[in-house]
Design a protein around this motif. Structure first.
Motif, PDB file in Angstrom:
ATOM      1  N   ASN A  32       0.841  -1.203   0.000  1.00 11.80           N
ATOM      2  CA  ASN A  32       0.000   0.000   0.000  1.00 11.80           C
ATOM      3  C   ASN A  32       0.874   1.251   0.000  1.00 11.80           C
ATOM      4  O   ASN A  32       2.054   1.182   0.323  1.00 11.80           O
ATOM      5  CB  ASN A  32      -0.902   0.017   1.239  1.00 11.80           C
ATOM      6  N   PRO A  33       0.310   2.420  -0.307  1.00 12.14           N
ATOM      7  CA  PRO A  33       1.092   3.653  -0.219  1.00 12.14           C
ATOM      8  C   PRO A  33       1.479   3.943   1.225  1.00 12.14           C
ATOM      9  O   PRO A  33       0.893   3.377   2.156  1.00 12.14           O
ATOM     10  CB  PRO A  33       0.158   4.724  -0.763  1.00 12.14           C
ATOM     11  N   PRO A  34       2.441   4.835   1.442  1.00 12.53           N
ATOM     12  CA  PRO A  34       2.843   5.171   2.810  1.00 12.53           C
ATOM     13  C   PRO A  34       1.662   5.688   3.632  1.00 12.53           C
ATOM     14  O   PRO A  34       0.740   6.310   3.092  1.00 12.53           O
ATOM     15  CB  PRO A  34       3.878   6.279   2.638  1.00 12.53           C
ATOM     16  N   ILE A  35       1.712   5.430   4.926  1.00  8.24           N
ATOM     17  CA  ILE A  35       0.680   5.880   5.855  1.00  8.24           C
ATOM     18  C   ILE A  35       1.004   7.312   6.268  1.00  8.24           C
ATOM     19  O   ILE A  35       2.115   7.593   6.707  1.00  8.24           O
ATOM     20  CB  ILE A  35       0.629   4.969   7.090  1.00  8.24           C
ATOM     21  N   SER A  36       0.041   8.210   6.112  1.00  8.84           N
ATOM     22  CA  SER A  36       0.294   9.602   6.476  1.00  8.84           C
ATOM     23  C   SER A  36       0.423   9.740   7.984  1.00  8.84           C
ATOM     24  O   SER A  36      -0.100   8.933   8.751  1.00  8.84           O
ATOM     25  CB  SER A  36      -0.822  10.504   5.955  1.00  8.84           C
ATOM     26  N   GLN A  37       1.127  10.771   8.391  1.00  6.78           N
ATOM     27  CA  GLN A  37       1.382  11.026   9.805  1.00  6.78           C
ATOM     28  C   GLN A  37       0.489  12.161  10.294  1.00  6.78           C
ATOM     29  O   GLN A  37       0.054  13.008   9.507  1.00  6.78           O
ATOM     30  CB  GLN A  37       2.854  11.389  10.012  1.00  6.78           C
ATOM     31  N   PRO A  38       0.189  12.198  11.606  1.00  5.40           N
ATOM     32  CA  PRO A  38      -0.715  13.213  12.151  1.00  5.40           C
ATOM     33  C   PRO A  38      -0.264  14.649  11.867  1.00  5.40           C
ATOM     34  O   PRO A  38      -1.078  15.506  11.594  1.00  5.40           O
ATOM     35  CB  PRO A  38      -0.720  12.953  13.655  1.00  5.40           C
ATOM     36  N   SER A  39       1.030  14.884  11.909  1.00  2.00           N
ATOM     37  CA  SER A  39       1.493  16.244  11.659  1.00  2.00           C
ATOM     38  C   SER A  39       1.869  16.358  10.185  1.00  2.00           C
ATOM     39  O   SER A  39       2.516  15.480   9.617  1.00  2.00           O
ATOM     40  CB  SER A  39       2.667  16.584  12.583  1.00  2.00           C
ATOM     41  N   GLY A  40       1.464  17.424   9.548  1.00  4.61           N
ATOM     42  CA  GLY A  40       1.689  17.597   8.125  1.00  4.61           C
ATOM     43  C   GLY A  40       3.141  17.795   7.733  1.00  4.61           C
ATOM     44  O   GLY A  40       3.472  17.730   6.557  1.00  4.61           O
ATOM     45  N   ASP A  41       4.032  18.033   8.687  1.00  7.94           N
ATOM     46  CA  ASP A  41       5.439  18.276   8.348  1.00  7.94           C
ATOM     47  C   ASP A  41       6.279  17.001   8.360  1.00  7.94           C
ATOM     48  O   ASP A  41       7.484  17.050   8.155  1.00  7.94           O
ATOM     49  CB  ASP A  41       6.049  19.323   9.277  1.00  7.94           C
ATOM     50  N   GLN A  42       5.667  15.840   8.584  1.00 11.61           N
ATOM     51  CA  GLN A  42       6.392  14.573   8.581  1.00 11.61           C
ATOM     52  C   GLN A  42       6.008  13.759   7.350  1.00 11.61           C
ATOM     53  O   GLN A  42       4.851  13.770   6.921  1.00 11.61           O
ATOM     54  CB  GLN A  42       6.068  13.759   9.831  1.00 11.61           C
ATOM     55  N   ALA A  43       6.978  13.072   6.779  1.00 19.10           N
ATOM     56  CA  ALA A  43       6.724  12.212   5.621  1.00 19.10           C
ATOM     57  C   ALA A  43       5.954  10.969   6.040  1.00 19.10           C
ATOM     58  O   ALA A  43       6.041  10.526   7.187  1.00 19.10           O
ATOM     59  CB  ALA A  43       8.053  11.811   4.989  1.00 19.10           C
ATOM     60  N   GLY A  44       5.203  10.397   5.104  1.00 22.28           N
ATOM     61  CA  GLY A  44       4.489   9.161   5.372  1.00 22.28           C
ATOM     62  C   GLY A  44       5.467   8.005   5.540  1.00 22.28           C
ATOM     63  O   GLY A  44       6.619   8.084   5.117  1.00 22.28           O
ATOM     64  N   VAL A  45       5.007   6.938   6.159  1.00 20.64           N
ATOM     65  CA  VAL A  45       5.855   5.769   6.390  1.00 20.64           C
ATOM     66  C   VAL A  45       5.126   4.497   5.957  1.00 20.64           C
ATOM     67  O   VAL A  45       3.912   4.426   5.990  1.00 20.64           O
ATOM     68  CB  VAL A  45       6.276   5.638   7.877  1.00 20.64           C
ATOM     69  N   TRP A  46       5.912   3.507   5.535  1.00 21.57           N
ATOM     70  CA  TRP A  46       5.368   2.193   5.224  1.00 21.57           C
ATOM     71  C   TRP A  46       5.378   1.356   6.493  1.00 21.57           C
ATOM     72  O   TRP A  46       6.261   1.513   7.340  1.00 21.57           O
ATOM     73  CB  TRP A  46       6.215   1.501   4.156  1.00 21.57           C
ATOM     74  N   PRO A  47       4.427   0.433   6.633  1.00 21.82           N
ATOM     75  CA  PRO A  47       4.402  -0.415   7.832  1.00 21.82           C
ATOM     76  C   PRO A  47       5.658  -1.276   7.931  1.00 21.82           C
ATOM     77  O   PRO A  47       6.138  -1.808   6.936  1.00 21.82           O
ATOM     78  CB  PRO A  47       3.180  -1.308   7.627  1.00 21.82           C
ATOM     79  N   LYS A  48       6.187  -1.392   9.149  1.00 18.04           N
ATOM     80  CA  LYS A  48       7.311  -2.299   9.409  1.00 18.04           C
ATOM     81  C   LYS A  48       6.745  -3.668   9.707  1.00 18.04           C
ATOM     82  O   LYS A  48       5.791  -3.805  10.462  1.00 18.04           O
ATOM     83  CB  LYS A  48       8.135  -1.812  10.599  1.00 18.04           C
TER      84      LYS A  48
END
Length: 63
Positions: A32-48
């Motif tokens: 899936n695409p990266p999961i967005s983070q609560p704060s808009g200044d952080q990049a999304g992450v993929w699940p570990k």
């Protein structure tokens, strides 16, 4: 009791498993695409995921 899969399906054998950013036993699931983070200044992450994990999206790595 450990759960097993048919033909030993596991993240380590899946084409969506990426170990480049981590080590052999831990990786990132790129299904899936990266999961967005609560704060808009952080990049999304993929699940570990663990190399021994598995899910219903498993596709074997092409030989």
């Amino acid at each position: 009791m450990a759960l097993t899969t048919i033909n030993g399906a596991a993240c380590a054998k899946c084409k969506f498993f990426d170990t480049e950013a981590t080590n052999e036993s831990l990786g990132l699931c790129r299904y899936n695409p990266p999961i967005s983070q609560p704060s808009g200044d952080q990049a999304g992450v993929w699940p570990k995921v663990e190399a021994s994990d598995w899910c219903g999206h498993f596709e074997p790595v092409a030989a």
